[in-house]
Design an enzyme around this catalytic site. Sequence first.
Site, PDB file in Angstrom:
ATOM      1  N   LYS A   1      -2.313 -12.829  14.978  1.00  0.00           N
ATOM      2  CA  LYS A   1      -3.773 -12.688  14.860  1.00  0.00           C
ATOM      3  C   LYS A   1      -4.373 -13.756  13.940  1.00  0.00           C
ATOM      4  O   LYS A   1      -5.342 -14.435  14.304  1.00  0.00           O
ATOM      5  CB  LYS A   1      -4.121 -11.292  14.329  1.00  0.00           C
ATOM      6  CG  LYS A   1      -5.613 -11.049  14.164  1.00  0.00           C
ATOM      7  CD  LYS A   1      -5.896  -9.686  13.547  1.00  0.00           C
ATOM      8  CE  LYS A   1      -5.448  -9.627  12.108  1.00  0.00           C
ATOM      9  NZ  LYS A   1      -5.872  -8.395  11.426  1.00  0.00           N
ATOM     10  N   THR A   2      -3.775 -13.928  12.768  1.00  0.00           N
ATOM     11  CA  THR A   2      -4.302 -14.912  11.816  1.00  0.00           C
ATOM     12  C   THR A   2      -4.120 -16.331  12.336  1.00  0.00           C
ATOM     13  O   THR A   2      -5.026 -17.157  12.260  1.00  0.00           O
ATOM     14  CB  THR A   2      -3.609 -14.752  10.450  1.00  0.00           C
ATOM     15  OG1 THR A   2      -3.841 -13.429   9.956  1.00  0.00           O
ATOM     16  CG2 THR A   2      -4.145 -15.757   9.452  1.00  0.00           C
TER      17      THR A   2
ATOM     18  N   SER B   1       0.717  -6.612  12.665  1.00  0.00           N
ATOM     19  CA  SER B   1       1.533  -7.597  11.952  1.00  0.00           C
ATOM     20  C   SER B   1       2.543  -8.248  12.894  1.00  0.00           C
ATOM     21  O   SER B   1       3.223  -7.574  13.671  1.00  0.00           O
ATOM     22  CB  SER B   1       2.277  -6.911  10.801  1.00  0.00           C
ATOM     23  OG  SER B   1       3.089  -7.826  10.111  1.00  0.00           O
TER      24      SER B   1
ATOM     25  N   HIS C   1     -10.945  -3.895  12.979  1.00  0.00           N
ATOM     26  CA  HIS C   1      -9.839  -4.568  12.303  1.00  0.00           C
ATOM     27  C   HIS C   1      -9.424  -5.738  13.186  1.00  0.00           C
ATOM     28  O   HIS C   1      -8.565  -5.606  14.061  1.00  0.00           O
ATOM     29  CB  HIS C   1      -8.677  -3.598  12.103  1.00  0.00           C
ATOM     30  CG  HIS C   1      -7.570  -4.152  11.273  1.00  0.00           C
ATOM     31  ND1 HIS C   1      -6.246  -3.833  11.474  1.00  0.00           N
ATOM     32  CD2 HIS C   1      -7.585  -5.028  10.234  1.00  0.00           C
ATOM     33  CE1 HIS C   1      -5.496  -4.467  10.600  1.00  0.00           C
ATOM     34  NE2 HIS C   1      -6.294  -5.198   9.834  1.00  0.00           N
TER      35      HIS C   1
ATOM     36  N   LYS D   1      -8.518  -2.283   1.220  1.00  0.00           N
ATOM     37  CA  LYS D   1      -8.417  -1.375   2.363  1.00  0.00           C
ATOM     38  C   LYS D   1      -9.164  -0.070   2.134  1.00  0.00           C
ATOM     39  O   LYS D   1      -9.588   0.580   3.091  1.00  0.00           O
ATOM     40  CB  LYS D   1      -6.944  -1.108   2.694  1.00  0.00           C
ATOM     41  CG  LYS D   1      -6.220  -2.339   3.254  1.00  0.00           C
ATOM     42  CD  LYS D   1      -6.934  -2.909   4.478  1.00  0.00           C
ATOM     43  CE  LYS D   1      -6.158  -4.055   5.113  1.00  0.00           C
ATOM     44  NZ  LYS D   1      -6.892  -4.665   6.252  1.00  0.00           N
TER      45      LYS D   1
ATOM     46  N   ARG E   1       0.822  -1.205   0.000  1.00  0.00           N
ATOM     47  CA  ARG E   1       0.000   0.000   0.000  1.00  0.00           C
ATOM     48  C   ARG E   1       0.865   1.267   0.000  1.00  0.00           C
ATOM     49  O   ARG E   1       2.027   1.236   0.388  1.00  0.00           O
ATOM     50  CB  ARG E   1      -0.926   0.016   1.213  1.00  0.00           C
ATOM     51  CG  ARG E   1      -2.030  -1.037   1.172  1.00  0.00           C
ATOM     52  CD  ARG E   1      -2.952  -0.929   2.367  1.00  0.00           C
ATOM     53  NE  ARG E   1      -2.251  -1.142   3.629  1.00  0.00           N
ATOM     54  CZ  ARG E   1      -1.908  -0.174   4.470  1.00  0.00           C
ATOM     55  NH1 ARG E   1      -2.219   1.085   4.196  1.00  0.00           N
ATOM     56  NH2 ARG E   1      -1.274  -0.452   5.588  1.00  0.00           N
TER      57      ARG E   1
ATOM     58  N   ARG F   1       1.393 -12.429  -1.151  1.00  0.00           N
ATOM     59  CA  ARG F   1       0.050 -12.610  -0.591  1.00  0.00           C
ATOM     60  C   ARG F   1      -0.757 -13.628  -1.389  1.00  0.00           C
ATOM     61  O   ARG F   1      -0.517 -13.851  -2.579  1.00  0.00           O
ATOM     62  CB  ARG F   1      -0.709 -11.271  -0.608  1.00  0.00           C
ATOM     63  CG  ARG F   1      -0.114 -10.194   0.271  1.00  0.00           C
ATOM     64  CD  ARG F   1      -0.694 -10.244   1.660  1.00  0.00           C
ATOM     65  NE  ARG F   1      -0.201  -9.175   2.516  1.00  0.00           N
ATOM     66  CZ  ARG F   1      -0.769  -8.859   3.673  1.00  0.00           C
ATOM     67  NH1 ARG F   1      -1.837  -9.524   4.101  1.00  0.00           N
ATOM     68  NH2 ARG F   1      -0.266  -7.894   4.418  1.00  0.00           N
TER      69      ARG F   1
ATOM     70  N   ASP G   1     -10.045 -10.723   9.220  1.00  0.00           N
ATOM     71  CA  ASP G   1      -9.454  -9.383   9.165  1.00  0.00           C
ATOM     72  C   ASP G   1     -10.414  -8.219   9.440  1.00  0.00           C
ATOM     73  O   ASP G   1     -10.045  -7.281  10.135  1.00  0.00           O
ATOM     74  CB  ASP G   1      -8.816  -9.177   7.790  1.00  0.00           C
ATOM     75  CG  ASP G   1      -7.888  -7.981   7.742  1.00  0.00           C
ATOM     76  OD1 ASP G   1      -7.097  -7.813   8.689  1.00  0.00           O
ATOM     77  OD2 ASP G   1      -7.941  -7.218   6.770  1.00  0.00           O
TER      78      ASP G   1
END
Length: 633
Positions: free
Chosen positions: A377-378, A373, A355, A336, A191, A457, A392
């Site tokens: 979390k994932t 990051s 988020h 996003k 991004r 990704r 997410d």
Amino acid sequence: MAENGEFSFTSRARSTGRNGLPRIQTNNNNKETLVCHDDSATPIKAKTIDELHSLQKKRSTPSTPIKSPLATGTAADGSFAVISEEERQRQQLQSISASLASLTRERGPKVVKGDPATPRKVDGQPSTHSFHYTSTPTFDDNISDSALKFTHVLYNLSPAELYEQAVKYEKGSFITSSGALATLSGAKTGRSPRDKRVVKDETTERELWWGKGSPNIEMDEHTFLVNRERAVDYLNSLDKVFVNDQFLNWDPEHRIKVRIVSARAYHSLFMHNMCIRPTSEELEDFGTPDFTIYNAGQFPCNRYTHYMTSSTSIDINLARKEMVILGTQYAGEMKKGLFSLMHYLMPKRQILSLHSGCNMGKDGDVALFFGLSGTGKTTLSTDHNRYLIGDDEHCWSDNGVSNIEGGCYAKCIDLSREKEPDIWNAIKFGTVLENIVFDEHTREVDYLDKSVTENTRAAYPIEYIPNAKIPCVGPHPKNIILLACDAFGVLPPVSKLSLEQTMYHFISGYTALVAGTEEGVKEPRATFSACFGAAFIMLNPTKYAAMLAEKMQKHGATGWLVNTGWSGGSYGSGNRIKLAFTRRIIDAIHSGTLLEASYTKTPVFGLEIPTEIEGVPSEILDPENTVSPLPFI
């Protein structure tokens, strides 16, 4: 010789073929039979190869009657009139033409459905499902070359159709050995937050978060329209554009209709995966979108335009309900950008946008996972013993929680089947792989290779995860888990938070960046991201925090701070807390046993620390006890 008189195997003594095999002896008893006929199947109807190809594809047809708000008149019983398929297609193209209309001209471009490279004809005549739309022609000084041509619209293509478009027309697109589509996003592999702008008008000046610390960089209405015109003119100059009509938010009461107009099959497939895919019935009645993205990322913005600081600009106009992308092909900007939109729209409906990851136990207990990051979390929200609601982006309304998206966007760097089996298995036909490296012959992906970028990704539909809950909704959360990777060895592995402490840590959004988390990071560095997603929020962080406190209090949710970082010292001297220990902690939170544990309170932060958790060494629960290194990974 065989009795049928056609062929036989001769004896080895009389005749032998290669490798000692008996030679086949053919015979023809009917001297008049000169042609061999195969009458096992009826002849095909096609007379030419083009006709044969036309028979290969079966036309998709609507499965329900179409209710038209544009129909003239109603049925005798007062219901909507049922319109023809041709009329529905005309209205659909009229809507797309309006989306692509220049603001300096009264009408949109001429649009026609289908790929310009494959005209749909049967027996030399256009087929009945080749629809086009043109507005009433007028002759004036505003006429241009682009107004004289047709723009072909590839509308809501399937993954198979988008594969064909990408492989045939987009350099850098390949099918990998797993069946996923490998793509390149060009010069931008992440991004561009410094090039993301929001139109500042009377309303947004009052409502949005501006100034120091805010992710919202202002631009004026005129500059937005200049960039919009540039993007629309570029898209209209192409022979074809991809149009996706899809939804955001699995809660049907608060669903948002979005339209994405793009120039690349890669972008269309990415959004097909990431947004909620409408059924054929929903698509028939889609109507006018609530928000439109114009992705002209292959074309740069004009550096001489006011506010522009590079050739890239991602612009959001909340009043016009539009987003323009110039100068970047990174698909994550679309994802996003829509998340930022939801951060604005949902709070206006008293719905909290978050988020976070989200999963649900078999008894209906829901947990939210917040983390930046590298915090896990994932990994922690993906649990084989629990249903995945989303990884997410979520909403928390009076109806409960709902996933905003229809897919997952997972990091691929260092991915392995052993570490992340669900993500590994989700990388198959239909999945988009961004900027990965693969073997030129076998097409096997090397997830360790960072030649293009570290930010590799995979984007895939959420149903590719075996334990995904479809539809992606759940009851009100029972536990709010804030994840921090503390590289300084200060925070305990887990602590129970009061409501006030939960708000403090939610607004702080603390973690530490360590080597490998972001490019260029060599030593641990503390970082803070308000609401664990400062780059995407539109309102002041205190607004989201107040809504979270209200909902937690109303529904009796408990806050937890979980450290997935270091213990027994800081990074370099201490040790990373074992993932197995963290999973035991999370399991104890889910089961409710951690609520019943005994606690001690730290003198400085006032955090409540459990004295004992099954499967976790008691000495590591309090940082004061971890003076010497312990047997960690």
